[in-house]
Motif scaffolding. Structure first.
Motif, PDB file in Angstrom:
ATOM      1  N   GLN A   1       0.811  -1.219   0.000  1.00  0.00           N
ATOM      2  CA  GLN A   1       0.000   0.000   0.000  1.00  0.00           C
ATOM      3  C   GLN A   1       0.843   1.267   0.000  1.00  0.00           C
ATOM      4  N   ASN A   2       2.170   1.134  -0.034  1.00  0.00           N
ATOM      5  CA  ASN A   2       3.083   2.269   0.029  1.00  0.00           C
ATOM      6  C   ASN A   2       3.270   2.854  -1.373  1.00  0.00           C
ATOM      7  N   ALA A   3       2.564   3.941  -1.666  1.00  0.00           N
ATOM      8  CA  ALA A   3       2.599   4.526  -3.007  1.00  0.00           C
ATOM      9  C   ALA A   3       3.990   5.012  -3.384  1.00  0.00           C
ATOM     10  N   GLU A   4       4.736   5.525  -2.411  1.00  0.00           N
ATOM     11  CA  GLU A   4       6.050   6.062  -2.731  1.00  0.00           C
ATOM     12  C   GLU A   4       6.970   4.988  -3.290  1.00  0.00           C
ATOM     13  N   GLY A   5       6.890   3.779  -2.749  1.00  0.00           N
ATOM     14  CA  GLY A   5       7.724   2.703  -3.260  1.00  0.00           C
ATOM     15  C   GLY A   5       7.431   2.394  -4.720  1.00  0.00           C
TER      16      GLY A   5
ATOM     17  N   ARG B   1      -3.005   4.589  -8.356  1.00  0.00           N
ATOM     18  CA  ARG B   1      -4.183   3.991  -7.706  1.00  0.00           C
ATOM     19  C   ARG B   1      -4.157   4.257  -6.204  1.00  0.00           C
ATOM     20  N   LEU B   2      -2.969   4.179  -5.614  1.00  0.00           N
ATOM     21  CA  LEU B   2      -2.834   4.356  -4.176  1.00  0.00           C
ATOM     22  C   LEU B   2      -2.808   5.821  -3.757  1.00  0.00           C
TER      23      LEU B   2
ATOM     24  N   VAL C   1       3.576  11.702  -8.618  1.00  0.00           N
ATOM     25  CA  VAL C   1       3.098  10.568  -9.417  1.00  0.00           C
ATOM     26  C   VAL C   1       2.620  11.064 -10.774  1.00  0.00           C
ATOM     27  N   GLY C   2       1.894  12.182 -10.792  1.00  0.00           N
ATOM     28  CA  GLY C   2       1.388  12.715 -12.048  1.00  0.00           C
ATOM     29  C   GLY C   2       2.496  13.119 -13.005  1.00  0.00           C
ATOM     30  N   VAL C   3       3.550  13.744 -12.479  1.00  0.00           N
ATOM     31  CA  VAL C   3       4.664  14.136 -13.345  1.00  0.00           C
ATOM     32  C   VAL C   3       5.346  12.908 -13.930  1.00  0.00           C
TER      33      VAL C   3
END
Length: 304
Positions: free
Chosen positions: A201-205, A231-232, A239-241
């Motif tokens: 669930q860790n989006a940064e990873g 998604r997370l 994330v968008g960039v």
């Protein structure tokens, strides 16, 4: 096209963020970039950003002061260290000092404070030192010392009994940053694979592994991982960039443009929005379905 897709790997001229950038490019554009060490506040005190005092909690007081006046909090922490000898109190004073120094950009000082705190924790209680080791590693990264960072982070990973998987995943994320800075990309990907296992669930990873796959020209894997990150954390401008860069390199200009436009719309004052605007300017205006033909005798210009 006016612009080769690979040219998007070079970011437009931007002021360098104080604490989360190494080199000329922002976090999603270059993998060695760094978050601010202050993001580890939740790990530094267990499961809460700031411990809830039952009676009078000096650490909580110091951190509360630091929200609005970090210089005063630094003075309070140093005064605290001057007047106490009990190791547990000195650990907490150093914790506040390190966090405030990080917030002020004195990352070498922060590493020293966190290191002093770790040194005061008995070996039998090493589990309690893991968050402080992680914060020392994070501050060393921000100081531009990846080998020192890796030493602290590796030390944190070998302590038995620490059960916070999300914090352990964040440690692996920082290990990956340090390893990339040391030109050890394969080891960095192994660290990120471990991060995904610990905390899917860790989006940064997922963002970091997408960036690394993209830099290694594995666009299929990069696309998979950036979709997981989106998604997370659908509103994360980083994330968008990165999603836009991956799309552009995959010859999906419309998707890239949509990603960057969404970053500008959601976070117009952010560093990521400035990067996105720069990329949108490089692309130029969208082509029309019926281009205007050149005037007689005028050479055609190659616009796409």
């Amino acid at each position: 096209m006016l612009l080769a897709a690979a040219a998007l790997l070079v970011s437009p001229a931007l002021p360098a963020p104080v604490a989360h950038q190494v080199g000329p490019n922002p976090r999603p554009m270059e993998f060695g970039a760094l978050p601010t060490p202050g993001r580890r506040r939740n790990a530094a005190s267990g499961n809460e950003a700031e411990p809830a005092p039952e009676k009078h909690d000096r650490l909580a007081d110091c951190l509360t002061v630091g929200r609005s006046n970090p210089d005063l909090a630094i003075s309070l922490a140093r005064h605290w260290l001057d007047e106490v000898k009990l190791p547990s109190e000195r650990v907490r004073a150093n914790q506040c000092l390190g966090m405030m120094l990080s917030q002020q950009g004195d990352f070498d000082g922060a590493v020293a404070a966190f290191g002093d705190a770790v040194g005061l924790i008995p070996e039998a209680q090493a589990v309690g030192a893991v968050p402080l080791m992680a914060m020392a590693g994070n501050a060393a990264l921000a100081a531009g010392k990846p080998q020192d960072a890796l030493t602290w982070l590796d030390r944190a990973t070998v302590v038995h009994g620490f059960a916070d998987n999300l914090a352990l995943a964040a440690i692996q994320d920082d290990r990956a940053r340090a390893l990339v800075a040391l030109n050890r990309n394969a080891d960095a990907m192994a660290a990120l694979t471990k991060s995904h296992e610990l905390a899917p669930q860790n989006a940064e990873g997922w963002l970091l592994s997408a960036t690394l796959y993209r830099r290694d020209k594995n666009l299929a894997a990069a696309q998979h991982d950036i979709e997981e990150a989106a998604r997370l954390s659908p509103r994360d401008p980083a994330v968008g960039v990165e999603a836009g860069v991956i799309a552009m390199l995959g010859n999906r200009e419309d998707a890239a443009k949509q990603s960057w436009q969404s970053v500008v719309a959601m976070s117009p004052a952010s560093d990521e929005a400035r990067v996105a605007r720069g990329y949108l300017e490089q692309i130029g205006a969208a082509p029309t379905s019926s281009p205007v033909p050149p005037k007689p005798g005028q050479d055609e210009e190659i616009t796409r």
